[in-house]
Design a protein around this motif. Sequence first.
Motif, PDB file in Angstrom:
ATOM      1  N   LYS A  32       0.828  -1.209   0.000  1.00 12.66           N
ATOM      2  CA  LYS A  32       0.000   0.000   0.000  1.00 12.66           C
ATOM      3  C   LYS A  32       0.864   1.261   0.000  1.00 12.66           C
ATOM      4  CE  LYS A  32      -4.269  -1.495   2.229  1.00 12.66           C
ATOM      5  NZ  LYS A  32      -5.129  -1.303   3.408  1.00 12.66           N
ATOM      6  N   ASN A  33       1.939   1.242   0.753  1.00  6.73           N
ATOM      7  CA  ASN A  33       2.825   2.412   0.800  1.00  6.73           C
ATOM      8  C   ASN A  33       3.534   2.627  -0.532  1.00  6.73           C
ATOM      9  OD1 ASN A  33       2.186   3.036   3.454  1.00  6.73           O
ATOM     10  ND2 ASN A  33       3.872   1.813   4.280  1.00  6.73           N
ATOM     11  N   ARG A  34       3.963   1.533  -1.152  1.00 10.24           N
ATOM     12  CA  ARG A  34       4.669   1.652  -2.426  1.00 10.24           C
ATOM     13  C   ARG A  34       3.789   2.266  -3.503  1.00 10.24           C
ATOM     14  NH1 ARG A  34       6.000   0.245  -7.233  1.00 10.24           N
ATOM     15  NH2 ARG A  34       7.845  -0.749  -8.012  1.00 10.24           N
ATOM     16  N   TRP A  35       2.519   1.904  -3.530  1.00  9.80           N
ATOM     17  CA  TRP A  35       1.599   2.401  -4.547  1.00  9.80           C
ATOM     18  C   TRP A  35       0.764   3.580  -4.057  1.00  9.80           C
ATOM     19  CZ3 TRP A  35       2.219   1.346  -9.429  1.00  9.80           C
ATOM     20  CH2 TRP A  35       2.948   0.224  -9.772  1.00  9.80           C
ATOM     21  N   GLU A  36       1.065   4.077  -2.873  1.00  9.22           N
ATOM     22  CA  GLU A  36       0.378   5.238  -2.290  1.00  9.22           C
ATOM     23  C   GLU A  36      -1.124   5.006  -2.177  1.00  9.22           C
ATOM     24  OE1 GLU A  36       1.581   8.533  -4.751  1.00  9.22           O
ATOM     25  OE2 GLU A  36       3.646   8.426  -4.062  1.00  9.22           O
TER      26      GLU A  36
ATOM     27  N   LEU B  52       6.199  -3.062 -14.902  1.00  6.89           N
ATOM     28  CA  LEU B  52       6.837  -2.308 -13.814  1.00  6.89           C
ATOM     29  C   LEU B  52       7.948  -1.399 -14.338  1.00  6.89           C
ATOM     30  CD1 LEU B  52       6.918  -5.034 -11.024  1.00  6.89           C
ATOM     31  CD2 LEU B  52       5.390  -3.050 -11.203  1.00  6.89           C
ATOM     32  N   PHE B  53       8.644  -1.852 -15.378  1.00 12.17           N
ATOM     33  CA  PHE B  53       9.642  -1.006 -16.037  1.00 12.17           C
ATOM     34  C   PHE B  53       8.970   0.228 -16.643  1.00 12.17           C
ATOM     35  CE2 PHE B  53      11.609   0.100 -20.142  1.00 12.17           C
ATOM     36  CZ  PHE B  53      12.840   0.554 -19.704  1.00 12.17           C
ATOM     37  N   LEU B  54       7.836   0.014 -17.308  1.00 12.82           N
ATOM     38  CA  LEU B  54       7.095   1.141 -17.888  1.00 12.82           C
ATOM     39  C   LEU B  54       6.607   2.105 -16.809  1.00 12.82           C
ATOM     40  CD1 LEU B  54       4.966  -0.525 -20.701  1.00 12.82           C
ATOM     41  CD2 LEU B  54       6.956   0.942 -20.959  1.00 12.82           C
ATOM     42  N   PHE B  55       6.123   1.557 -15.698  1.00 13.30           N
ATOM     43  CA  PHE B  55       5.687   2.408 -14.593  1.00 13.30           C
ATOM     44  C   PHE B  55       6.826   3.312 -14.137  1.00 13.30           C
ATOM     45  CE2 PHE B  55       2.217  -0.656 -12.957  1.00 13.30           C
ATOM     46  CZ  PHE B  55       1.269  -0.029 -13.731  1.00 13.30           C
ATOM     47  N   LYS B  56       7.992   2.728 -13.984  1.00 13.42           N
ATOM     48  CA  LYS B  56       9.146   3.490 -13.499  1.00 13.42           C
ATOM     49  C   LYS B  56       9.519   4.595 -14.490  1.00 13.42           C
ATOM     50  CE  LYS B  56      12.191   1.595 -10.745  1.00 13.42           C
ATOM     51  NZ  LYS B  56      12.352   1.533  -9.544  1.00 13.42           N
ATOM     52  N   LYS B  57       9.486   4.269 -15.782  1.00 13.24           N
ATOM     53  CA  LYS B  57       9.838   5.253 -16.807  1.00 13.24           C
ATOM     54  C   LYS B  57       8.809   6.385 -16.916  1.00 13.24           C
ATOM     55  CE  LYS B  57      13.668   3.730 -18.472  1.00 13.24           C
ATOM     56  NZ  LYS B  57      14.877   4.472 -18.279  1.00 13.24           N
ATOM     57  N   LEU B  58       7.523   6.041 -16.761  1.00 13.04           N
ATOM     58  CA  LEU B  58       6.456   7.024 -16.957  1.00 13.04           C
ATOM     59  C   LEU B  58       6.063   7.754 -15.676  1.00 13.04           C
ATOM     60  CD1 LEU B  58       4.265   4.932 -19.390  1.00 13.04           C
ATOM     61  CD2 LEU B  58       5.691   6.896 -19.961  1.00 13.04           C
ATOM     62  N   GLU B  59       6.574   7.290 -14.552  1.00 13.33           N
ATOM     63  CA  GLU B  59       6.211   7.852 -13.252  1.00 13.33           C
ATOM     64  C   GLU B  59       6.473   9.360 -13.173  1.00 13.33           C
ATOM     65  OE1 GLU B  59       6.847   6.273  -8.749  1.00 13.33           O
ATOM     66  OE2 GLU B  59       8.512   6.050 -10.141  1.00 13.33           O
ATOM     67  N   ASN B  60       7.592   9.801 -13.707  1.00  7.78           N
ATOM     68  CA  ASN B  60       7.931  11.223 -13.654  1.00  7.78           C
ATOM     69  C   ASN B  60       7.363  12.007 -14.829  1.00  7.78           C
ATOM     70  OD1 ASN B  60       9.450  10.804 -11.304  1.00  7.78           O
ATOM     71  ND2 ASN B  60      11.216  10.182 -12.516  1.00  7.78           N
ATOM     72  N   LYS B  61       7.026  11.305 -15.895  1.00  6.49           N
ATOM     73  CA  LYS B  61       6.504  11.973 -17.094  1.00  6.49           C
ATOM     74  C   LYS B  61       5.019  12.299 -16.970  1.00  6.49           C
ATOM     75  CE  LYS B  61       6.582  11.618 -22.049  1.00  6.49           C
ATOM     76  NZ  LYS B  61       7.090  10.927 -23.201  1.00  6.49           N
ATOM     77  N   TRP B  62       4.246  11.362 -16.415  1.00  2.00           N
ATOM     78  CA  TRP B  62       2.817  11.569 -16.267  1.00  2.00           C
ATOM     79  C   TRP B  62       2.540  12.254 -14.941  1.00  2.00           C
ATOM     80  CZ3 TRP B  62       0.777   6.056 -17.851  1.00  2.00           C
ATOM     81  CH2 TRP B  62       0.917   5.921 -19.228  1.00  2.00           C
TER      82      TRP B  62
ATOM     83  N   GLU C 218      -2.783   5.369  -9.413  1.00  2.00           N
ATOM     84  CA  GLU C 218      -3.533   5.885 -10.552  1.00  2.00           C
ATOM     85  C   GLU C 218      -2.886   5.487 -11.876  1.00  2.00           C
ATOM     86  OE1 GLU C 218      -3.812  10.050  -9.545  1.00  2.00           O
ATOM     87  OE2 GLU C 218      -5.880   9.738  -8.879  1.00  2.00           O
ATOM     88  N   MET C 219      -1.581   5.182 -11.850  1.00  3.13           N
ATOM     89  CA  MET C 219      -0.922   4.709 -13.067  1.00  3.13           C
ATOM     90  C   MET C 219      -1.522   3.381 -13.507  1.00  3.13           C
ATOM     91  SD  MET C 219       3.050   5.717 -12.688  1.00  3.13           S
ATOM     92  CE  MET C 219       3.379   5.148 -14.324  1.00  3.13           C
ATOM     93  N   ILE C 220      -1.872   2.533 -12.542  1.00  4.73           N
ATOM     94  CA  ILE C 220      -2.506   1.257 -12.874  1.00  4.73           C
ATOM     95  C   ILE C 220      -3.838   1.523 -13.554  1.00  4.73           C
ATOM     96  CG2 ILE C 220      -3.439  -0.888 -11.935  1.00  4.73           C
ATOM     97  CD1 ILE C 220      -1.424  -0.501  -9.596  1.00  4.73           C
ATOM     98  N   ARG C 221      -4.572   2.475 -13.016  1.00  2.00           N
ATOM     99  CA  ARG C 221      -5.873   2.835 -13.598  1.00  2.00           C
ATOM    100  C   ARG C 221      -5.689   3.354 -15.029  1.00  2.00           C
ATOM    101  NH1 ARG C 221      -9.926   6.585 -10.163  1.00  2.00           N
ATOM    102  NH2 ARG C 221      -8.203   8.033 -10.271  1.00  2.00           N
ATOM    103  N   VAL C 222      -4.657   4.142 -15.249  1.00  2.07           N
ATOM    104  CA  VAL C 222      -4.382   4.676 -16.583  1.00  2.07           C
ATOM    105  C   VAL C 222      -4.041   3.540 -17.548  1.00  2.07           C
ATOM    106  CG1 VAL C 222      -2.720   6.063 -17.898  1.00  2.07           C
ATOM    107  CG2 VAL C 222      -3.744   6.988 -15.817  1.00  2.07           C
ATOM    108  N   PHE C 223      -3.220   2.597 -17.108  1.00  2.00           N
ATOM    109  CA  PHE C 223      -2.874   1.452 -17.958  1.00  2.00           C
ATOM    110  C   PHE C 223      -4.110   0.619 -18.284  1.00  2.00           C
ATOM    111  CE2 PHE C 223       1.403   2.566 -17.479  1.00  2.00           C
ATOM    112  CZ  PHE C 223       2.222   1.719 -18.210  1.00  2.00           C
TER     113      PHE C 223
END
Length: 164
Positions: free
Chosen positions: A5-9, A62-72, A79-84
């Motif tokens: 839960k903490n990792r994904w806020e 998870l690689f994509l999440f890491k790359k897009l985390e700062n861009k989106w 919410e990134m999971i929801r976007v995917f």
Amino acid sequence: MEKFKNRWEITQNWQLIFPVIGVIALGYSSFKIANAIISKFGIATIVIVSILCFFLLLKFTLFLFKKLENKWILDQKWEMIRVFIVFAITGSSSMFIGRPIIKFVGITKENLNPIVYWFLFIIIGLIFYQILLVFFGWLFGQFQFFWNFEKKMLRRFGLGRFID
């Protein structure tokens, strides 16, 4: 569970539905890919290849999440999971809707050059993709993110004057 839960806020339990849906969709996709590749080798082999495919897709996601985390620009990581999920549903839906429409118009592989057919198929799918992306984004509570994404995409296609 608290570490997850903490990792994904994740601050509320209802937000856990998105990682659960994501894992289920990833598992289903892995099974479909494995079944398409090695359907003749039996269920045990399909399950083993599905598990391998699942972990490869999970690593890639998870690689994509890491790359897009700062861009989106999103409020929380979950919410990134929801976007995917919205991207996945939109891609599938645009083709699901595009196929009957292209047949209704009378465009088939038999009456057109295959290159022309696929070009028209992609164009029609892309039109529905644009519409469905904003719709599913709104449905999943991410309208503003997808509206901004849509405007940026249309500008890249040279159609920015129609949205400003």
